[in-house]
Design a protein around this motif. Structure first.
Motif, PDB file in Angstrom:
ATOM      1  N   VAL A   1       0.863  -1.175   0.000  1.00 12.79           N
ATOM      2  CA  VAL A   1       0.000   0.000   0.000  1.00 12.79           C
ATOM      3  C   VAL A   1       0.902   1.229   0.000  1.00 12.79           C
ATOM      4  N   GLY A   2       0.619   2.201  -0.853  1.00 16.76           N
ATOM      5  CA  GLY A   2       1.470   3.382  -0.961  1.00 16.76           C
ATOM      6  C   GLY A   2       0.728   4.664  -0.666  1.00 16.76           C
ATOM      7  N   LEU A   3       1.438   5.616  -0.080  1.00 16.61           N
ATOM      8  CA  LEU A   3       0.898   6.938   0.205  1.00 16.61           C
ATOM      9  C   LEU A   3       2.011   7.948  -0.044  1.00 16.61           C
ATOM     10  N   ALA A   4       1.735   8.987  -0.826  1.00 11.28           N
ATOM     11  CA  ALA A   4       2.743   9.995  -1.139  1.00 11.28           C
ATOM     12  C   ALA A   4       2.146  11.379  -1.003  1.00 11.28           C
ATOM     13  N   MET A   5       2.986  12.344  -0.627  1.00 12.92           N
ATOM     14  CA  MET A   5       2.514  13.723  -0.498  1.00 12.92           C
ATOM     15  C   MET A   5       3.674  14.680  -0.668  1.00 12.92           C
ATOM     16  N   THR A   6       3.367  15.863  -1.181  1.00 14.50           N
ATOM     17  CA  THR A   6       4.394  16.868  -1.405  1.00 14.50           C
ATOM     18  C   THR A   6       3.769  18.255  -1.443  1.00 14.50           C
ATOM     19  N   PRO A   7       4.469  19.276  -0.935  1.00 15.76           N
ATOM     20  CA  PRO A   7       4.000  20.649  -1.112  1.00 15.76           C
ATOM     21  C   PRO A   7       4.355  21.150  -2.506  1.00 15.76           C
TER      22      PRO A   7
ATOM     23  N   VAL B   1      -1.008  30.789   0.760  1.00 21.73           N
ATOM     24  CA  VAL B   1      -0.233  30.233   1.869  1.00 21.73           C
ATOM     25  C   VAL B   1       0.241  28.827   1.521  1.00 21.73           C
ATOM     26  N   PHE B   2      -0.693  27.995   1.053  1.00 20.83           N
ATOM     27  CA  PHE B   2      -0.401  26.595   0.756  1.00 20.83           C
ATOM     28  C   PHE B   2       0.044  26.411  -0.687  1.00 20.83           C
ATOM     29  N   GLY B   3       0.603  25.230  -0.946  1.00 17.86           N
ATOM     30  CA  GLY B   3       0.774  24.795  -2.315  1.00 17.86           C
ATOM     31  C   GLY B   3      -0.483  24.061  -2.779  1.00 17.86           C
ATOM     32  N   THR B   4      -0.443  23.574  -4.006  1.00 19.41           N
ATOM     33  CA  THR B   4      -1.540  22.717  -4.469  1.00 19.41           C
ATOM     34  C   THR B   4      -1.544  21.410  -3.693  1.00 19.41           C
ATOM     35  N   ASN B   5      -0.420  21.060  -3.101  1.00 25.71           N
ATOM     36  CA  ASN B   5      -0.281  20.014  -2.093  1.00 25.71           C
ATOM     37  C   ASN B   5      -1.021  18.717  -2.415  1.00 25.71           C
ATOM     38  N   PRO B   6      -0.564  18.017  -3.446  1.00 29.94           N
ATOM     39  CA  PRO B   6      -1.223  16.761  -3.801  1.00 29.94           C
ATOM     40  C   PRO B   6      -0.882  15.630  -2.838  1.00 29.94           C
ATOM     41  N   MET B   7      -1.765  14.654  -2.814  1.00 30.84           N
ATOM     42  CA  MET B   7      -1.497  13.404  -2.125  1.00 30.84           C
ATOM     43  C   MET B   7      -2.047  12.276  -2.984  1.00 30.84           C
ATOM     44  N   ALA B   8      -1.403  11.128  -2.901  1.00 34.85           N
ATOM     45  CA  ALA B   8      -1.822   9.973  -3.696  1.00 34.85           C
ATOM     46  C   ALA B   8      -1.760   8.725  -2.825  1.00 34.85           C
ATOM     47  N   PHE B   9      -2.652   7.782  -3.142  1.00 31.13           N
ATOM     48  CA  PHE B   9      -2.784   6.540  -2.382  1.00 31.13           C
ATOM     49  C   PHE B   9      -3.007   5.399  -3.363  1.00 31.13           C
TER      50      PHE B   9
ATOM     51  N   HIS C   1      -5.800  -3.715 -11.997  1.00 29.62           N
ATOM     52  CA  HIS C   1      -5.242  -2.417 -11.645  1.00 29.62           C
ATOM     53  C   HIS C   1      -5.475  -2.127 -10.167  1.00 29.62           C
ATOM     54  N   PRO C   2      -4.526  -1.438  -9.513  1.00 34.81           N
ATOM     55  CA  PRO C   2      -4.728  -1.093  -8.107  1.00 34.81           C
ATOM     56  C   PRO C   2      -5.822  -0.039  -7.945  1.00 34.81           C
ATOM     57  N   TYR C   3      -6.309   0.086  -6.734  1.00 33.69           N
ATOM     58  CA  TYR C   3      -7.177   1.203  -6.382  1.00 33.69           C
ATOM     59  C   TYR C   3      -6.255   2.392  -6.144  1.00 33.69           C
ATOM     60  N   VAL C   4      -6.417   3.462  -6.915  1.00 35.33           N
ATOM     61  CA  VAL C   4      -5.508   4.610  -6.839  1.00 35.33           C
ATOM     62  C   VAL C   4      -6.300   5.906  -6.854  1.00 35.33           C
ATOM     63  N   PHE C   5      -5.958   6.801  -5.964  1.00 35.32           N
ATOM     64  CA  PHE C   5      -6.417   8.178  -6.141  1.00 35.32           C
ATOM     65  C   PHE C   5      -5.223   9.110  -6.015  1.00 35.32           C
ATOM     66  N   ASP C   6      -5.309  10.213  -6.711  1.00 37.15           N
ATOM     67  CA  ASP C   6      -4.264  11.235  -6.707  1.00 37.15           C
ATOM     68  C   ASP C   6      -4.966  12.560  -6.943  1.00 37.15           C
ATOM     69  N   PHE C   7      -4.932  13.431  -5.975  1.00 36.63           N
ATOM     70  CA  PHE C   7      -5.584  14.723  -6.179  1.00 36.63           C
ATOM     71  C   PHE C   7      -4.854  15.827  -5.423  1.00 36.63           C
ATOM     72  N   ALA C   8      -4.928  17.009  -5.991  1.00 36.86           N
ATOM     73  CA  ALA C   8      -4.455  18.188  -5.290  1.00 36.86           C
ATOM     74  C   ALA C   8      -5.465  18.556  -4.211  1.00 36.86           C
ATOM     75  N   THR C   9      -4.995  19.182  -3.153  1.00 36.17           N
ATOM     76  CA  THR C   9      -5.921  19.689  -2.144  1.00 36.17           C
ATOM     77  C   THR C   9      -6.492  21.043  -2.577  1.00 36.17           C
ATOM     78  N   SER C  10      -5.964  21.594  -3.667  1.00 35.27           N
ATOM     79  CA  SER C  10      -6.601  22.752  -4.293  1.00 35.27           C
ATOM     80  C   SER C  10      -7.807  22.264  -5.093  1.00 35.27           C
ATOM     81  N   ALA C  11      -8.692  23.191  -5.437  1.00 33.59           N
ATOM     82  CA  ALA C  11      -9.905  22.814  -6.165  1.00 33.59           C
ATOM     83  C   ALA C  11      -9.590  22.256  -7.546  1.00 33.59           C
ATOM     84  N   ALA C  12      -8.443  22.617  -8.095  1.00 32.66           N
ATOM     85  CA  ALA C  12      -7.989  22.092  -9.379  1.00 32.66           C
ATOM     86  C   ALA C  12      -6.465  22.135  -9.382  1.00 32.66           C
ATOM     87  N   ALA C  13      -5.854  21.317 -10.207  1.00 31.53           N
ATOM     88  CA  ALA C  13      -4.409  21.373 -10.366  1.00 31.53           C
ATOM     89  C   ALA C  13      -4.029  22.671 -11.079  1.00 31.53           C
TER      90      ALA C  13
END
Length: 334
Positions: free
Chosen positions: A133-139, A153-161, A169-181
């Motif tokens: 199981v993988g989890l990634a995040m970055t500012p 203040v923040f970056g788009t700050n994506p996270m993926a799982f 195929h694995p269950y994957v999500f990847d989204f920015a915490t902003s409303a859009a990339a």
């Protein structure tokens, strides 16, 4: 224009090496860009070559950086990217992350001092391919206003799982915490299209549907205060926790060059067999039952569209706008 995946990869490598990037870096980046184009993630496909070349030409990226791998503990691997692009640093540390998670159960890969432009799903998908199981995040850069505010203040700050599913195929999500990339707003600007209200505010803090005004103002988080809290968590986990820059720090480090953000990345891997113990198989079955209940209602699993696009691209190649193709050809020196 229609290109095969092999042609997309070669165009990526040629463009980057023509502009001075070391070949091992160019190949790592081209693989990720090809994957984005293949999966119809257009804002993270060949389009990203433009920002990569911009960062190279402005002298911000170390073109031949050699990632330094350090075993901090049996569970933690740190890779200093040496102010090069992040992809090669991730490639160099991934093997240790997987080995550590397989033997210990939980492991972390910390990447420091890297220029990161890509989506995060390529990282977590590779972890899932190893049965983990993988989890990634970055500012990123401070482009996003907090809920209730109007200044970045923040970056788009994506996270993926990613959750592994043997044989599919694995269950994957990847989204920015902003409303859009941010790349989506840039693509709207290039196309002369309006953006949806709720994506951003202009420099005065007023809602806007103008892409140019959005890029000069502040983006918004998704879900109001909920997205804002997640964005703050990623600043802490992917920045302060790992001894690297927050999005505001990265913006200052940029010194007005407006290139790809420089910061760190935190990637975590979990071994479901060790964590689940005697009930690991039952846990996998419970996960599949949940996925089935989602699909039974006519709902899609995250990334399902990507996987469908992947199958088409592997057979038929990919399409991209002729204008973008010509822009990249000009950068490649062909």
């Amino acid at each position: 224009m229609r290109l095969s995946l092999a042609e997309v990869f070669r165009l990526g490598v040629d463009t980057l090496t023509h502009n001075g990037l070391a070949r091992d870096h160019a190949e790592s980046i081209a693989r990720v860009i090809t994957a984005g184009q293949r999966d119809e993630c257009h804002s993270h496909g060949l389009y990203r070559l433009i920002s990569c070349v911009d960062a190279i030409r402005k002298g911000k990226v170390v073109l031949d950086a050699v990632p330094e791998v350090e075993e901090v503990s049996p569970a933690i691997t740190r890779v200093d990217a040496g102010f090069g692009f992040s992809q090669l640093a991730f490639d160099r540390g991934l093997g240790r992350l997987i080995e550590n998670a397989q033997s210990i159960g939980i492991a972390a890969l910390v990447v420091n001092n890297c220029y990161h432009f890509s989506a995060l799903w390529p990282e977590v998908e590779r972890i899932a391919e190893a049965g983990l199981v993988g989890l990634a995040m970055t500012p990123s850069h401070s482009w996003v206003a907090p809920a209730g505010g109007g200044k970045p203040v923040f970056g788009t700050n994506p996270m993926a799982f990613a959750w592994p599913r043997p044989g599919q195929h694995p269950y994957v999500f990847d989204f920015a915490t902003s409303a859009a990339a941010r790349g989506e707003i840039e693509l709207h600007r290039r196309a002369g299209k309006k953006i949806p209200l709720g994506w951003a505010v202009d420099a005065s803090g007023a809602p806007t549907d103008d892409a140019e005004a959005a890029l000069n103002g502040a983006m918004l988080t998704f879900g109001g205060h909920k997205g804002s809290a997640l964005a703050a968590m990623i600043e802490l986990m992917g920045g302060a926790l790992i001894g690297d820059m927050t999005s505001a720090d990265s913006q200052r480090f940029d010194e007005g060059a407006q290139v790809t953000p420089c910061h760190g990345e935190l990637i975590l891997a979990f071994n479901p067999h060790l964590l689940g113990g005697a009930k690991a198989a039952q846990g996998a079955q419970s996960a599949e039952a949940m996925f089935d209940s989602i699909r039974a209602q006519g709902a899609r699993l995250p990334s399902q569209r990507r996987f469908e696009a992947r199958e088409r691209a592997q057979q038929d190649g990919v399409e991209l706008p002729e204008g973008l193709y010509r822009d990249i050809l000009a950068l490649s020196g062909r």
